[in-house]
Enzyme design. Structure first.
Site, mmCIF file in Angstrom:
data_model
loop_
_atom_site.group_PDB
_atom_site.id
_atom_site.type_symbol
_atom_site.label_atom_id
_atom_site.label_comp_id
_atom_site.label_asym_id
_atom_site.label_seq_id
_atom_site.Cartn_x
_atom_site.Cartn_y
_atom_site.Cartn_z
ATOM 1 N N ASP A 46 0.863 -1.172 0.000
ATOM 2 C CA ASP A 46 0.000 0.000 0.000
ATOM 3 C C ASP A 46 0.906 1.230 0.000
ATOM 4 O O ASP A 46 1.992 1.202 0.575
ATOM 5 C CB ASP A 46 -0.877 -0.018 1.260
ATOM 6 C CG ASP A 46 -1.745 1.212 1.366
ATOM 7 O OD1 ASP A 46 -2.348 1.586 0.357
ATOM 8 O OD2 ASP A 46 -1.793 1.804 2.462
ATOM 9 N N ASP A 80 -6.931 -1.729 4.825
ATOM 10 C CA ASP A 80 -6.511 -2.778 3.893
ATOM 11 C C ASP A 80 -6.906 -4.177 4.368
ATOM 12 O O ASP A 80 -6.380 -5.166 3.879
ATOM 13 C CB ASP A 80 -4.993 -2.718 3.707
ATOM 14 C CG ASP A 80 -4.551 -1.383 3.144
ATOM 15 O OD1 ASP A 80 -5.177 -0.914 2.187
ATOM 16 O OD2 ASP A 80 -3.589 -0.806 3.669
#
Length: 884
Positions: free
Chosen positions: A439, A641
């Protein structure tokens, strides 16, 4: 998971039997037994009473460590890990050796080297035999645990290592007793030659020596096993035992178990912080090395969080308890390490399957060996010695310990370095990762915008530019404003007071400073306020191309200059990514940012691929597509996430130092730095390599030792093995396996010098736009079809072909291009996109602050007035709408 203490286990065969017995209990979904810690982890709905009964029926003892939710004191948990076995074995060994030395003097010293004995024993062979019988019997009583456990397991049709030892020792003893009685007959018959021959058939010293040598091995093994839990015990010792709380206005010292959430506690310089909390009053520097490994103290001010077991180095602070007992960060870490030790790695199943048949097979081989030698015409004593050698040299313990000791040491090493593996499975699987998906925000980058460039106009200094920008931005709530405020406060710029402050959504800010008007904002807005030189415009374009947001400031009609703000990458990110690539791992960056910013950050970080325009709910589908190409690890913050972390083969949570209980992640990085990702993979590979070494030694030892003990090589090389040497070899085998695992304590997790070097042929970053078609790409698995650079494999699934067709049909949907003024950064883009999605129920919406547009893909034309109204309510202006 509920954990139990299990008693009576001596080898892998024991743990395998307990595991099978508990797994058969209705309601048990999984069961894992650790021979190393004598513990068992059970998941399911079965009651503890049923589970304990199943263990007892299998011939072992069990007790519940603590029911779910029950708070166990740190001292009790620490006591459970104390090495109580080594002292008991040491006492047994000292007593056994004392009697064994006397026995050896009679049996070997006198018979082989004619060492003197009292005159009463002259030619009194039966008396010498009786002395040996008594001494061997005493040693057998001292080590009765082998016989109790061994024959009990045999009775339950689950023979273990103790069974092998007990059978070998008992066979030697009973044969010697038979010989002693035969000697009395020969003595009565006056056959002195037979008496002398019988003297050579005594195996009393073998019966005693086997037990003593196995006890030596057991003690060495216990001491080594004790060292494998040093990391966990070290963590437990960090837990404070008391806390100073404020109750009824008075300070009182109470046991840590009595601290409750909401209590106010005080910590003086030099004291440990007792529980997790938030600072109410005072300032201090706190050493958090116990949790994160970072030696540099962290400044704490009112409102900041503090964690249990960290040290207050300076200043008096008052705090409010937010997490107590098992909820504290330290307790969660201890639980993770403990649970990892209680779980079983996939590779351990190999040893389990072998151990299940190992002991019965060895007993069969011993019986066959004895019979074969008898059939060849050898004396019974000789044949029995070969069978006993097979029994005592075989070692299922080495097989049972090969995996768990390495897992425990590896997990402990990870905890020392701030890398927490939740299970043994995650520790093993992390080393097999082929693709790492990162990410962007908060993982590769710091997650907080910072000032990167300052370009003052002619005649203006950087301090002046920053001072005016500080005065204007101080009253703004925009994330970009915070970056300028932080830089100004860092430079100790004096704040000038402004009046008539106005936030102009999508454009910038305006305020009055004395008699002048201060303005700040994007290029378009400032260009209407004052003239901007072509050089500055070009420089702003260049900064925007680097993923930065240029902000211009003016005083009246005079341009003050430009300040660029960006979410900068962490200092260690490029090096960490390079290390991953050197380990043969492909690195992919996932981001919801636009193409321009994504390319810029990706180039700075050095990743192999960039997937941009991915919304949070689309990351999980991207991970699913990546998994078709190899084992994938997803690295994210563990909250936004979560779906992607769960979908990945290994989920790694970074930036979660105060929230280690993230369920979605398999690995938690306490230090919140990307360099710990290659360190975790490196440690996993070292642990797996150590397990392979241990298993090789355990199998190799038995493959070589059993034929040697059986006498296979006697006809060829005349190699024989005395049962006593077989027992010594058996004792050392487990010790060697455990000692090899302890070598992991010397492993340097951040040393990249031994990483496998892979030549990188990446000349440019592959950019995969997920903008207009991310919904179709992520949900229909067409990523590899639409983006050949992303995946070169062909699509054979008919469903995928249908999805591709559907994508093409979707491209013919109505495209609405909305010209929007006021968007200045990714934050603005997300705000507009969210507003449009919620208002019209469409998913395919892409906003770009560089282009000043919001593109909507809808199945039909939308009401333009409503579009204007929705975007205006979000704080931005619509200057034009085109529907095609």
């Amino acid at each position: 998971m509920e954990q139990y203490n299990v008693t009576g286990m001596s080898c892998a065969a024991c743990s395998s039997r307990v595991e099978k017995a508990v797994s058969r209990v209705p309601g048990v979904t999984s069961c894992s037994v650790s021979l190393l810690t004598n513990s068992m982890g059970v998941e399911g709905t079965a009651g503890s009473g049923e589970i304990i009964k199943a263990v007892q029926d299998a011939g072992y003892g069990a007790s519940l460590k603590g029911a779910s939710g029950e708070q166990i004191s740190a001292s009790a948990a620490e006591e459970a890990l104390e090495d109580h076995e080594t002292p008991a074995l040491k006492r047994r060994l000292i007593a056994s050796v004392g009697f064994l030395l006397v026995l050896m003097y009679f049996s070997m010293g006198h018979m082989m080297w004619a060492w003197p004995l009292p005159a009463w024993f002259n030619d009194n062979h039966i008396a010498m035999g009786l002395v040996q019988l008594l001494l061997a019997g005493i040693i057998m009583v001292i080590n009765q645990k082998f016989f109790v456990s061994g024959f009990k397991s045999l009775w339950h049709r689950a023979p273990n290592m103790d069974t092998l030892v007990a059978l070998g020792s008992m066979a030697s003893f009973l044969w010697s007793v038979y010989v002693l009685f035969a000697m009395t007959r020969a003595q009565v018959d006056g056959d002195s030659a037979a008496v002398m021959n019988y003297m050579m058939e005594f195996y009393f010293e073998s019966a005693a020596m086997i037990l003593t040598l196995i006890t030596v091995g057991k003690m060495l093994e216990a001491r080594s096993k004790g060292k494998t839990t040093d990391a966990l015990k070290g963590l437990m010792k960090l837990a404070p035992k008391t806390a100073v709380v404020v109750r009824d206005g008075q300070e009182a010292t109470v046991p840590i178990e009595q601290v409750r959430k909401g209590d106010v506690f005080v910590v003086r310089p030099g004291e440990n912080i007792p529980v997790d909390g938030v600072v109410l009053e005072g300032n201090s520097a706190v050493n958090e090395a116990a949790l994160t490994g970072e030696s540099i103290p962290v400044d704490k001010n009112p409102g900041d969080a503090v964690s249990a077991a960290t040290v207050n180095q300076s200043g008096f602070i008052r705090c409010e308890a937010t997490r107590v007992g098992e909820d504290t960060t330290l307790s969660q870490i201890i639980k993770m390490v403990s649970d990892a030790a209680a779980t079983k790695a996939p590779i351990a199943k190999i040893a389990d399957r072998v151990s299940g048949v190992f002991v019965p097979a060895v007993i069969s081989i011993a019986v066959i060996t004895t019979i074969v030698w008898l059939l060849t015409g050898k004396e019974f004593g000789y044949a029995l010695a070969r069978g006993i050698s097979v029994l005592v040299i075989s070692c299922p313990c080495a097989l049972g310990l090969a995996t768990p000791v390495a897992i425990m040491v590896g997990n402990g090493m990870g905890a020392k370095n701030g890398i927490l593996f939740k299970t043994a499975v995650s520790l093993e699987e992390a080393g097999k990762i082929q693709i790492v998906a990162l990410d962007k925000t908060g993982t590769i980058t710091k997650g907080e915008p910072q000032v990167t460039d300052m370009v003052p106009a002619k005649g203006i200094s950087e301090e002046e530019l920053l001072g005016y920008a500080y005065a204007l931005e101080k009253k703004s709530e925009h994330p970009l404003a915070k970056a300028i405020i932080a830089r100004a406060e860092e430079k100790k710029i004096v704040l000038q007071k402004v009046s008539d402050f106005q936030a102009l959504p999508g454009n910038g800010l305006r305020a009055a400073l004395n008699s002048d008007v201060l303005t700040g904002g994007n290029m378009k807005f400032i260009s209407n306020e004052t003239s901007v030189s072509p050089e500055l415009m070009k420089q702003a374009e260049k900064l925007a191309g680097e993923g930065k947001t240029p902000l211009l400031f003016a005083k009246g009609r005079k341009l003050l200059g430009m300040i660029a703000v960006a979410d900068v990458i962490k200092e260690d990110s490029p090096q960490a990514i390079k290390e991953l690539q050197n380990m043969g791992i492909r690195v992919v960056m996932l981001t919801g940012d636009n193409e321009r910013t994504a390319k810029a950050i990706g180039a700075q970080a050095g990743v192999d691929d960039v997937i941009a325009g991915v919304l949070p709910d689309g990351k999980e589908s991207v991970i699913r597509s990546l998994k078709e190409q190899g084992k994938v690890a997803m690295v994210g913050d563990g909250i936004n996430d979560a779906p992607a972390l769960t979908r990945a083969d290994i989920g790694i949570a970074i930036g979660a130092g105060t929230d280690v209980a993230i369920d979605a992640a398999d690995v938690v990085l306490m230090k919140s730095r990307l360099s710990d990702v290659p360190a975790a993979i490196r440690l996993s590979r070292a642990t797996l390599r150590n397990i392979h070494e241990n298993l090789f030694w355990a199998f190799f030892y038995n493959v070589i030792g059993i034929p040697l003990a059986a006498g296979v090589w006697i006809p060829i090389f005349e190699w024989t093995l005395n049962p006593m040497f077989g027992a010594a070899a058996m004792s050392l085998s487990s010790f060697c396996v455990v000692t090899n695992a302890l070598r992991l304590n010397l492993f340097k997790v951040h040393d990249a010098s031994r990483d496998k070097k892979i030549k990188q042929n990446v000349e440019e970053i592959h950019y995969i736009s997920a903008n207009a078609e991310m919904k179709n790409v992520t949900e229909n698995k067409s990523l590899k079809a639409e983006n050949p650079d992303f995946c070169n494999s062909e699509i054979h699934d008919p469903k995928d072909q249908e999805n591709i067709k559907e994508n093409k049909e979707n491209k013919e949907m109505t495209t609405i291009t909305v010209n929007v003024t006021g968007m200045m950064c990714g934050h603005c883009e997300a705000h507009v996109t969210k507003a449009v999605k919620e208002a019209f129920g469409v998913e395919d919406v892409v906003s770009s602050h560089e282009k000043g547009t919001t593109v909507i893909h809808a199945p039909e034309k939308l009401d333009e007035d409503k579009i204007r109204e929705v975007i205006k309510e979000a704080g931005y202006e619509v200057t034009g709408i085109t529907q095609e």
